[in-house]
Design a protein around this motif. Sequence first.
Motif, PDB file in Angstrom:
ATOM      1  N   UNK A 212       0.842  -1.203   0.000  1.00  0.00           N
ATOM      2  CA  UNK A 212       0.000   0.000   0.000  1.00  0.00           C
ATOM      3  C   UNK A 212       0.874   1.249   0.000  1.00  0.00           C
ATOM      4  N   UNK A 213       1.977   1.210   0.759  1.00  0.00           N
ATOM      5  CA  UNK A 213       2.882   2.385   0.798  1.00  0.00           C
ATOM      6  C   UNK A 213       3.464   2.619  -0.597  1.00  0.00           C
ATOM      7  N   UNK A 214       3.859   1.539  -1.280  1.00  0.00           N
ATOM      8  CA  UNK A 214       4.416   1.694  -2.628  1.00  0.00           C
ATOM      9  C   UNK A 214       3.346   2.211  -3.596  1.00  0.00           C
ATOM     10  N   UNK A 215       2.137   1.662  -3.477  1.00  0.00           N
ATOM     11  CA  UNK A 215       1.053   2.082  -4.377  1.00  0.00           C
ATOM     12  C   UNK A 215       0.765   3.578  -4.214  1.00  0.00           C
ATOM     13  N   UNK A 216       0.677   4.032  -2.946  1.00  0.00           N
ATOM     14  CA  UNK A 216       0.430   5.458  -2.701  1.00  0.00           C
ATOM     15  C   UNK A 216       1.570   6.302  -3.264  1.00  0.00           C
ATOM     16  N   UNK A 217       2.802   5.844  -3.034  1.00  0.00           N
ATOM     17  CA  UNK A 217       3.959   6.634  -3.500  1.00  0.00           C
ATOM     18  C   UNK A 217       3.974   6.723  -5.033  1.00  0.00           C
ATOM     19  N   UNK A 218       3.606   5.630  -5.701  1.00  0.00           N
ATOM     20  CA  UNK A 218       3.591   5.651  -7.181  1.00  0.00           C
ATOM     21  C   UNK A 218       2.517   6.611  -7.700  1.00  0.00           C
ATOM     22  N   UNK A 219       1.338   6.533  -7.079  1.00  0.00           N
ATOM     23  CA  UNK A 219       0.234   7.400  -7.525  1.00  0.00           C
ATOM     24  C   UNK A 219       0.579   8.869  -7.237  1.00  0.00           C
TER      25      UNK A 219
END
Length: 432
Positions: A212-219
Motif C-alpha cells: 500500500x505504501x508503494x502504491x500510494x507513493x507511485x500514484x
Amino acid sequence: MIAKIVLDKKREGHALGSAEIREFIEGFTAGRIPDYQMSALAMAICCRGMTERETADLTDAMRRSGKCLEWSEITADKHSTGGVGDKLSLIIQPLAAACGVCVPSLTGRGLGITGGTADKLETIPGYSCSQSLARFQEIVRTVGVSMAVQTDEITPADKKLYALRDVTGTVASIPLIVASILSKKLAEGAGTLVFDVKTGKGAFMKTREDAAALAHALVDGARAAGRKAAALVTSMDAPLGRAVGNANEVAEALAILRGDAPEGGGPMTELSVEFAALMVSLARDLSLDEARALCRERLADGQACAKFEAMVAAHGGDLARFESLLGRPTFKFRIQAMRSGHVTAIDAEKVGRVALALGAGREQAGDRIDPLAGVTLAVGVGDRVAVGEPLATLERSTDPEGLERAATDLFRAFEIAPEVVTPRPLILEVIS
Ligand code: URA
C-alpha cells in the motif's frame, strides 16, 4: 567534490537539494561518478529514506537521463510490480486500446520467479519486443497498442542503477523503487498511469502495508509529474489463473480475449476489466461504471482480441505458428491429490520457483528460457478434489531429468484440508 558532499549529507539523514540530486544522476549517467559512489548513495537512501520531494527529484533526474516520448493522442499504460502467472497485461492493454485509448507499453523481461510480459509475447513465433522508438511510436499510433521492451535510449540511469542495486542489497527501498518504475513510465509519456501493486507470497512486496505504501507513493509521484494515476493493491498469494510459464500464459490470455475461457475467465477477466476501466475512465474522463461497461462490451464483441491480433502482426508475430508451437511434443509430469478435501492454498512462490527451475524463467539476466516450460494448474483455491485427481502438470521441452524432483517441490505448494474455503478477493485496496 559534489559526490562526497551528497554522500555525507544523506548518510547523516539530511534531505538532498534538487540540484544535488540532478547533478549526481547526470554525473553517474555520463560516467563521471563511479559505480561505488552511486552504490553508496543507494545504500544511504535505503537506510535514511527520502522525502516526497527528493523522490520526485530523483525520478525526474532519472527520467531525463534519456529520451522522453510525447504523444498528441489520449494515452494510458498499466504497470504491474509482477507476480506468478501474471499475464493480465496481455488482456488489459489491447482491451484499453479497443476502448479508444492509445497504449504505449514498454515492458520488461522476467528475472526470478515473476515472469516478464516480453518473454511471454516472444513465444509467439516472429514477435519481436525489440523495436526502435520510432517504430514503437508508429505501432501505437496505427494499431493503438504496442508492447515492446525498454530501449537503451529510455532512462539509461535506471538501467545502470538497477544493475548496481541488484548486487548491493539496495533493491528494497520505496524511494528507489518509485524512482525506478516511475522514471521509465514517465519517459514513455502516457498521460494516465495505472499501477497493479501485488502483495503476498509470490510478490516482490510481501506485506500488504509495504504494498500500500508503494502504491500510494507511485500514484502521488505520477500525479506530481502531471499524470492522471490510480493503483490497485492486489493479492498474489496464489498464482493468477491456471498457467504459469510463457506460451501457456499467452494461450490462457488469448482464450479470455477470444471468449473461449472456462467460466468466462473468472477472476482474471474481472481484474482485467477493472484495470482497463481505470485506464479508460481516467484517460477519457468517463465514470468508472461507463468505462467498465465499455470494457465488457469490447471484450465480448471481439474488438479487444482484434487489437491484440493487430499488435502481434505489427510486431512480426504469427498466431497460426503459435498454435502449432503449443502442439509440439514436450516432456510432462502430472501430480495428483493424495487425499480428498478442498484446496485451501496454492503457494505462488513455490509454484513460481518450480516454473523457474523447469526453464520458464531466468536465474540471471541473459539466461535462455524454454517457451513451453511451465506449470498448468488443474485446480484453484476453493476447489474440491478427490484422491487421485490431478492437481497440476509440469512441462518442459527438453531434458526430462529433474521433472520428478520439481514435481515433489510443486506438490508442497498445495494445501488440502477438509474445510470449505472461499477464495479471498483479489483486489485488496483501491487508490484512485
Ligand atoms: N521494478 C523496477 O522497475 N524497479 C525497481 O526498483 C523494482 C521493480
